[in-house]
Write an enzyme that holds these catalytic residues in place. Structure first.
Site, PDB file in Angstrom:
ATOM      1  CG  HIS A  65      -4.899 -20.734  -0.321  1.00 26.95           C
ATOM      2  ND1 HIS A  65      -6.177 -20.718  -0.907  1.00 26.95           N
ATOM      3  CD2 HIS A  65      -4.541 -22.238  -0.411  1.00 26.95           C
ATOM      4  CE1 HIS A  65      -6.471 -21.894  -1.270  1.00 26.95           C
ATOM      5  NE2 HIS A  65      -5.600 -22.586  -1.095  1.00 26.95           N
TER       6      HIS A  65
ATOM      7  CG  ASN B 150     -10.281 -25.063  -1.951  1.00 27.88           C
ATOM      8  OD1 ASN B 150      -9.686 -24.284  -1.982  1.00 27.88           O
ATOM      9  ND2 ASN B 150      -9.946 -26.414  -1.881  1.00 27.88           N
TER      10      ASN B 150
ATOM     11  CE1 TYR C 248      -2.533 -27.737   3.933  1.00 32.89           C
ATOM     12  CE2 TYR C 248      -4.050 -25.835   5.062  1.00 32.89           C
ATOM     13  CZ  TYR C 248      -3.485 -26.804   4.197  1.00 32.89           C
ATOM     14  OH  TYR C 248      -4.194 -26.607   2.482  1.00 32.89           O
TER      15      TYR C 248
END
Length: 407
Positions: A31, A103, A312
Site C-alpha cells: 500500500h 479494502n 501495524y
C-alpha cells in the site's frame, strides 16, 4: 592563498543538502501509493442496543481521514493497475482514535497469516529480474485454493475501479461490538458508494495509465476542490455472538462473505469526504492499526486480523494516539473448528454463476486468459485450469480453451 582556500564554509548549502538527502522516508512494503482526504462519519440510525461506542450513537459526527491505496505498486506506479485497493479510515473519536483497515473487496486472498509474506512476495518485483511475475502470482494462487474468491473478484470488472469515488469499501475482517449489558455481536462494515460502482476494462486502464499515472489521486482532489464531496453509506452486518459456533461455515474466515440473506446489512449512517489535505505529508505519514480501538468495540478470532495488530504501527496524522489499544501477548497457528460448509471454491462459484451477468463472465475469462497467458509456465497454466475448474467447470473449460489459443 587562493580564493577557494579563504572562502568561508557554506553552512546553508551543507544543511540544505543534508535535509535533501533525508527528506524521504522508506517506502511502505505494501500500500505504498496512497491518496487521502478528510471528512466525517455521521450516524443517522440508533444502534445503541448493539454497542456503547460513542461514535456509533445516534447523531454522532466524527472527523476522519480516509486513505485509499493500491496494494502492490510502488509510489510512482499507475493508479489504474489491477490490484485490490486499500480503504483505511482513522476516526478521531472523543474516546481516542479508532482505525478501520479495509479494502475495496469484502474478502482477502488468505486466512493463514503465515502465508502473508509469501503472498506479498508473489506480487512484488522479483530480485533476479526487477520485474513482476505473472507466473509467480499464479503459482501462489493455485497453491492456495482459499484465494479463489478474491482472485475471482480481482480478475473481474471489480479489479480496476474507474475512480476512488466509484468503489465500495469493506472491513473484510469481523469485529466485536459490545452493548451496555455486556452482550457481544460480531459485525462486518460495508461502505457503499453513492456515486455508483464504475470500473475500467483492461484496455481502458492501460490507456489511463499512459495518459496520467496519478489519475485516481487527481480525480479525488478535483472532485473535493470543486465541491463534489464523495459519499458512502455505512452499513453493518450483525451476527449475535452465540450463533458463530453453529454457523454453516467459519464466520471469521476472511476469504468468505456472510450472505445477505443470512445477515442483511443494517444502515448506520454516511461517510463524507469534504476536505483535501493541506500538506501531502498528512497522507504519506498517516498510518493505521487495527489495535487502535475504542470502548464498545473489540476484535474477533479472525487469524489475519490478530496478525495485523502485531504488524501495524500505532501512529497517525498529528501523532494522535489511541487510548484503548490492544496489545496481545502472543500469536499462534491453530486450526479453527471445522464447519459443515467450509470450502474454498463454493463462494467463488456462486459469484460466477449467480451474481455475474454474461458480459461480466466473458470479461472474467478474458482477463484470466490474458494474465495467465503472459509469461506463465506450462506447469503453472495446468494448475490455473484446474483451479478454475474447481470454481466452475464451464469457467474452467473456457479458461483452458483460451490458454490453448494464447501464443
Amino acid at each position: 592563498m587562493s580564493d577557494e582556500q579563504t572562502r568561508p564554509h557554506d553552512h546553508a548549502t551543507v544543511q540544505k543538502l543534508r535535509h535533501f538527502s533525508r527528506e524521504q522516508g522508506p517506502e511502505r512494503v505494501v500500500h505504498a501509493k496512497g491518496s487521502a482526504a478528510h471528512g466525517f462519519l455521521e450516524v443517522t440510525e440508533d444502534l445503541s442496543q448493539l454497542t456503547t461506542a460513542g461514535l456509533f450513537q445516534p447523531g454522532a459526527r466524527t472527523p476522519l481521514l480516509l486513505r485509499f491505496s493500491t496494494s502492490a505498486g510502488e509510489l510512482g506506479a499507475p493508479d489504474t493497475a489491477r490490484e485490490p485497493r486499500g480503504f483505511a479510515i482513522k476516526l478521531y473519536t472523543e474516546e481516542g482514535d479508532y482505525d478501520l483497515v479495509g479494502n475495496n473487496m469484502p474478502v482477502f486472498f488468505i486466512r493463514d497469516p503465515a502465508k502473508f509474506a509469501d503472498l506479498v512476495h508473489s506480487q512484488n518485483r522479483q530480485p533476479d529480474t526487477g520485474l513482476r511475475s505473472n507466473d509467480l502470482q499464479w503459482d501462489f494462487w493455485t497453491l492456495s485454493p482459499e484465494s479463489a474468491h478474491q482472485v475471482t473478484m480481482l480478475m473481474s470488472d471489480r479489479g480496476i475501479p474507474r475512480t476512488l469515488r466509484h468503489m465500495n469499501g469493506y472491513s473484510s475482517h469481523t469485529f466485536a461490538w459490545i452493548n451496555a449489558g455486556g452482550e457481544k455481536f460480531w459485525v462486518k462494515y460495508h461502505f457503499k458508494t453513492l456515486q455508483g460502482i464504475e470500473n475500467l476494462t483492461e484496455a481502458e486502464a492501460l490507456r489511463a495509465a499512459a495518459a496520467d499515472p496519478d489519475a485516481h489521486r487527481r480525480d479525488l482532489r478535483r472532485a473535493i476542490a470543486d465541491g463534489d464531496a464523495p459519499e458512502w453509506r455505512l452499513e453493518v452486518q450483525v451476527m449475535p455472538a452465540e450463533e458463530a459456533a453453529g454457523y454453516r461455515f467459519n464466520p471469521f474466515d476472511v476469504t468468505k462473505v456472510w450472505p445477505h440473506g443470512d445477515y442483511p446489512p443494517i444502515p448506520v449512517g454516511r461517510l463524507v469526504l469534504d476536505r483535501n489535505p493541506e500538506d501531502f505529508r498528512e497522507v504519506e505519514q498517516s498510518s493505521f492499526s487495527p489495535a487502535n480501538l475504542v470502548p464498545g468495540i473489540g476484535l474477533s478470532p479472525d487469524q489475519m486480523l490478530i496478525d495485523r495488530i502485531f504488524s501495524y504501527r500505532q501512529t497517525g496524522v498529528e501523532a494522535a494516539e489511541a487510548i484503548w489499544a490492544v496489545e496481545p501477548e502472543e500469536i499462534g497457528r491453530y486450526a479453527n473448528a471445522r464447519h459443515a460448509a467450509d470450502d474454498d471454491f463454493g463462494q467463488a462459484g456462486t459469484l460466477y454463476r449467480e451474481v455475474m451477468d454474461d458480459a461480466q463472465r466473458d470479461q472474467l475469462v478474458e482477463n484470466v486468459v490474458g494474465h495467465a497467458g503472459a509469461e506463465v509456465s506450462d506447469e503453472v497454466q495446468e494448475r490455473v485450469v484446474e483451479y478454475w475448474m474447481q470454481v466452475d467447470s464451464v469457467l474452467g473449460a473456457r479458461v483452458e480453451a483460451g490458454l490453448r489459443r494464447t501464443p
